[in-house]
Motif scaffolding. Sequence first.
Motif, PDB file in Angstrom:
ATOM      1  N   GLU A  76       1.555   7.143  -6.405  1.00  0.00           N
ATOM      2  CA  GLU A  76       0.477   8.104  -6.635  1.00  0.00           C
ATOM      3  C   GLU A  76       0.933   9.512  -6.255  1.00  0.00           C
ATOM      4  O   GLU A  76       0.636  10.489  -6.951  1.00  0.00           O
ATOM      5  CB  GLU A  76      -0.768   7.704  -5.838  1.00  0.00           C
ATOM      6  N   GLU A  77       1.678   9.637  -5.159  1.00  0.00           N
ATOM      7  CA  GLU A  77       2.184  10.950  -4.749  1.00  0.00           C
ATOM      8  C   GLU A  77       3.126  11.514  -5.815  1.00  0.00           C
ATOM      9  O   GLU A  77       3.039  12.698  -6.172  1.00  0.00           O
ATOM     10  CB  GLU A  77       2.914  10.868  -3.413  1.00  0.00           C
ATOM     11  N   LEU A  97       0.964   4.262  -2.694  1.00  0.00           N
ATOM     12  CA  LEU A  97       0.782   5.660  -2.299  1.00  0.00           C
ATOM     13  C   LEU A  97       1.964   6.514  -2.748  1.00  0.00           C
ATOM     14  O   LEU A  97       1.785   7.644  -3.204  1.00  0.00           O
ATOM     15  CB  LEU A  97       0.592   5.774  -0.787  1.00  0.00           C
ATOM     16  N   GLN A 142       0.834  -1.203   0.000  1.00  0.00           N
ATOM     17  CA  GLN A 142       0.000   0.000   0.000  1.00  0.00           C
ATOM     18  C   GLN A 142       0.870   1.256   0.000  1.00  0.00           C
ATOM     19  O   GLN A 142       0.576   2.236  -0.696  1.00  0.00           O
ATOM     20  CB  GLN A 142      -0.930   0.001   1.218  1.00  0.00           C
TER      21      GLN A 142
END
Length: 76
Positions: free
Chosen positions: A25-26, A22, A18
């Motif tokens: 995505e950041e 993340l 996860q």
Amino acid sequence: MARSKPSALDALRKLREQRALLDSEEARLRQEAASELGKLLIECGAEAIEPTQLRQVVRATMALGIEETLKRIAPT
């Protein structure tokens, strides 16, 4: 049948997956934000500002706060 409780190792593995998603995505969103800000700078003619000067302006603005900066630079 009772389902077995996930082990701590499984939970850590899932958490790492996860976190990696993340982080990805950041990075994507940061790139998008940079592109949007770059377009904004070009629209207002700020592309003539040297990068070091722009960095100084942004840092000073963030230190003072946007509202305070706007008060100080607004014509009286």
